[in-house]
Design an enzyme around this catalytic site. Structure first.
Site, mmCIF file in Angstrom:
data_model
loop_
_atom_site.group_PDB
_atom_site.id
_atom_site.type_symbol
_atom_site.label_atom_id
_atom_site.label_comp_id
_atom_site.label_asym_id
_atom_site.label_seq_id
_atom_site.Cartn_x
_atom_site.Cartn_y
_atom_site.Cartn_z
ATOM 1 N N GLU A 1 58.621 49.831 61.348
ATOM 2 C CA GLU A 1 59.250 50.030 62.552
ATOM 3 C C GLU A 1 58.409 49.195 63.526
ATOM 4 O OE1 GLU A 1 60.235 53.329 65.755
ATOM 5 O OE2 GLU A 1 58.339 53.138 65.128
ATOM 6 N N ASP B 1 56.152 53.966 60.375
ATOM 7 C CA ASP B 1 56.624 54.521 61.684
ATOM 8 C C ASP B 1 55.376 53.554 62.607
ATOM 9 O OD1 ASP B 1 57.748 56.021 63.575
ATOM 10 O OD2 ASP B 1 55.672 57.076 64.076
#
Ligand code: ISL
Length: 603
Positions: free
Chosen positions: A299, A245
């Site tokens: 990401e 993330d």
């Protein structure tokens, strides 16, 4: 702004035997230059094969997938129950959004215990069973690791907040205010300032996201070591992949300079300029990932696709692939980033083309057109009106599964699930929408109507409504009260009604996934866009030695006669999504119905 270009030297000669049969990633020398690789240089034999390039991934937002105990929140047992559905679809690997203990201020992206399961989702035994049930089916699990921040309820933060002398103080960023105000002018992604004042110590802590998501201090080696230990815990359990993330924001600029007015308007990129970013990712690779047969997908929100190679060039030993956002955000209004404007097919394909060229022979991309943070693909890039929903969902499926990148299908996309008809601000759950409402509507900058019009299109909740399994109450998602309302169109759009319908979106996905598995050129073949400026028909070839394929997608609701380039001669039809086009010998053009798409084998 710091210069993104690497000045480091070109790597020494990259002498690695790139055997096509080996499924291992190659580790090699020092960081290298990021000079774009010319498409002409990409040969099948140069693109190292790997299971994660060939795999079709499916993203599960566990909260909204399937609930088995009537709580209204999806759970791990629900995922297990539906593994056969996914296996039947042809899925090889599943990415699940965070499954860790969390107070759920941001639906699991605020972790309070990295080594425990979110209680709504089940237990560690359920998780272990998920892995073993997946292994039985030859499927792999990718977990979502949130290492940029924790929850403010994580014991590290509780300690850190307890006093300036606490050994955990330096696990986060604490700063004195400046002239009675925040330490600098950083805004948070979810509205307001990125600094929160702590009454007890009179200092501020940093949070790029919600104030309940304090940013970890990666400059502290103890933080890094603790995080690496945690990653190994999950890898040792048999997890095969990690989606990392917001990985591009883990390194902060130590001086915390104010953003310029220009940067403030578009601070996503500014937050990815930390000087130690690549050093830390490389270290994490060496200390953790290099010891496992595992895929890492970063990401890299905020990083332009043209810079993604700095994360994915295999010679740099950082990550295997990256999720970039240039494509999914092509229509973000540059003047007001909370709303979208029109997009064009030419811009879409130019963005795809650039990403492909950037990945070149050493990098690799993750390809996605929706996820849990974005609108539903058929509502965004297709046409979700009843007449066009099915054909446009199929057209987009063709695009997703024929790229030179690993395809990620978001739950429900395989059914052509659509955006939700939100009416008022109370219909939203998303902390992002609520933060922007506060910043924009409550301050009088934007009218309620204008804001709602935009939120209806952009809200992350569009993708988070419960999965539509069947036409029974609550779409078969739960016997209780769903945590977020089910889309009222579930009686028409659901899995049960599509499973036995040969013309359904679901069965078209199944067919394409099968083709992706059967035809290596669809994974590794060179990608050539045939006409970057065409705003109606998206056509490209995938060429792997003598294996040549043409992909054609009509992005409009009119029929089109598409003139084939002179050097293209169709041998046979592989698949067509909608109407059939009888292809004549030596055809020079092809008649496409509205939103028709197809894959053709070339001579
Ligand atoms: O979703 C966004 C805008 O609506 C992005 O700005 C998003 O916040 C960004 O891509 C980072 O996303 C990831 O980290 C967030 C989490 O809320 C997202 O769900 C996650 O995908 C914070 O952990």
């Amino acid at each position: 702004m710091l210069n993104r270009r690497l000045t480091s030297a070109i790597a020494p000669f990259f002498a690695v035997a790139m055997s096509f049969s080996s499924l291992q990633t190659v580790s090699a020398a020092t960081p290298v230059s990021t000079t774009p690789v010319s498409q002409d240089n990409i040969q099948k034999s140069e693109q190292l094969p790997a299971w994660w390039k060939q795999a079709v991934f499916y993203q599960i937002y566990p909260r909204s997938f399937k609930n088995t105990n009537g709580s209204g929140v999806g759970d791990i047992n629900g995922i297990i129950e539906k593994l056969d559905y996914l296996k039947n679809l042809g899925i090889d690997a599943i990415w699940i959004n965070p499954h860790y203990a969390s107070p759920n201020k941001d639906n699991g992206y605020d972790i309070s215990d990295y080594q425990d399961i979110m209680k709504e989702y089940g237990t560690m035994e359920d998780f272990d069973r998920l892995i073993s049930e997946m292994k039985k089916r030859n499927m792999r699990l990718m977990v979502d690791v949130v290492i940029n921040h924790t929850s403010d309820q994580h014991p590290w933060f509780i300690q850190s907040q307890s006093g300036k002398d606490n050994p955990y103080r330096d696990y986060y960023f604490w700063k004195d205010g400046k002239d009675g105000k925040e330490p600098n002018n950083y805004p948070s992604f979810f509205g307001g300032s990125a600094w929160e004042k702590d009454a007890k110590s009179d200092q501020y802590y940093l949070h790029y996201f919600a104030k309940q998501q304090p940013d970890l201090n990666w400059d502290n080696p103890k933080v890094r070591q603790d995080l690496y230990k945690m990653l190994k815990f999950w890898l040792d359990k048999g997890v095969s992949g990690m989606r990392i993330d917001t990985v591009a924001t883990i390194s902060k600029i130590p001086e915390f300079p104010d953003l310029s007015e220009n940067q403030k308007k578009d601070f996503d990129e500014a937050y990815t300029q930390g000087p130690n970013l690549h050093k830390y990712i490389h270290e994490m690779n060496k200390e953790v990932f290099s010891h496992y047969d595992v895929v890492t997908a970063g990401e890299i929100f905020g990083v332009p696709a043209t810079d993604s190679i700095r994360f994915t060039d295999r010679r740099r030993e950082e990550l295997n692939m990256a999720f970039t956002f240039d494509l999914i955000r092509i229509d973000v209004d540059p003047k007001a980033k909370w709303r979208r404007t029109d997009w064009t097919l030419s811009k879409f394909r130019q963005t795809v083309n650039t990403s492909d060229k950037t990945a070149g022979q050493y990098g690799w991309n993750a390809f996605f057109l929706d996820n849990h943070d974005n609108p539903r693909v058929v509502s965004h890039f297709g046409d979700d009106r009843p007449k066009w929903r099915v054909p446009s969902a199929k057209a987009l499926a063709t695009v997703i599964l024929t790229q030179r990148a690993t395809p990620f299908i978001y739950q429900g996309t395989e059914l052509g699930m659509t955006n939700y008809p939100f009416k008022s601000i109370d219909d939203f759950d998303d902390i992002g929408v609520k933060g922007s409402w506060k910043d924009l509507v409550e301050t009088g900058q934007v009218s309620k109507e204008e804001f709602l019009k935009a939120a209806r299109v952009t809200s992350r909740d569009n993708a988070r409504t419960p999965f539509q399994w069947d036409a029974t109450e609550n779409a078969g998602f739960t016997t209780g009260k769903p945590w977020l309302k089910v889309n009222p169109n579930y009686k028409e759009i659901n899995a049960a009604s599509q499973i036995n319908d040969p013309d359904s979106v679901l069965n078209y996905y199944r067919k394409l996934i099968q083709l992706r598995h059967d035809i290596p050129a669809l994974t590794y073949g060179e990608y050539h866009d045939l006409d970057l400026n065409n705003d109606t028909v998206y056509a490209y070839t995938r060429i792997d030695g003598n294996e040549k394929y043409l992909v054609i997608v009509n992005f409009k609701e009119n029929s089109v006669n598409y003139k084939l380039p002179e050097d293209i001669s169709i041998q046979s039809t592989v698949v067509e999504s909608n109407a059939k086009s009888p292809i004549e010998q030596n055809a020079t053009s092809i008649k496409l119905a509205p939103w028709q798409s197809g894959i053709y084998k070339l001579n």
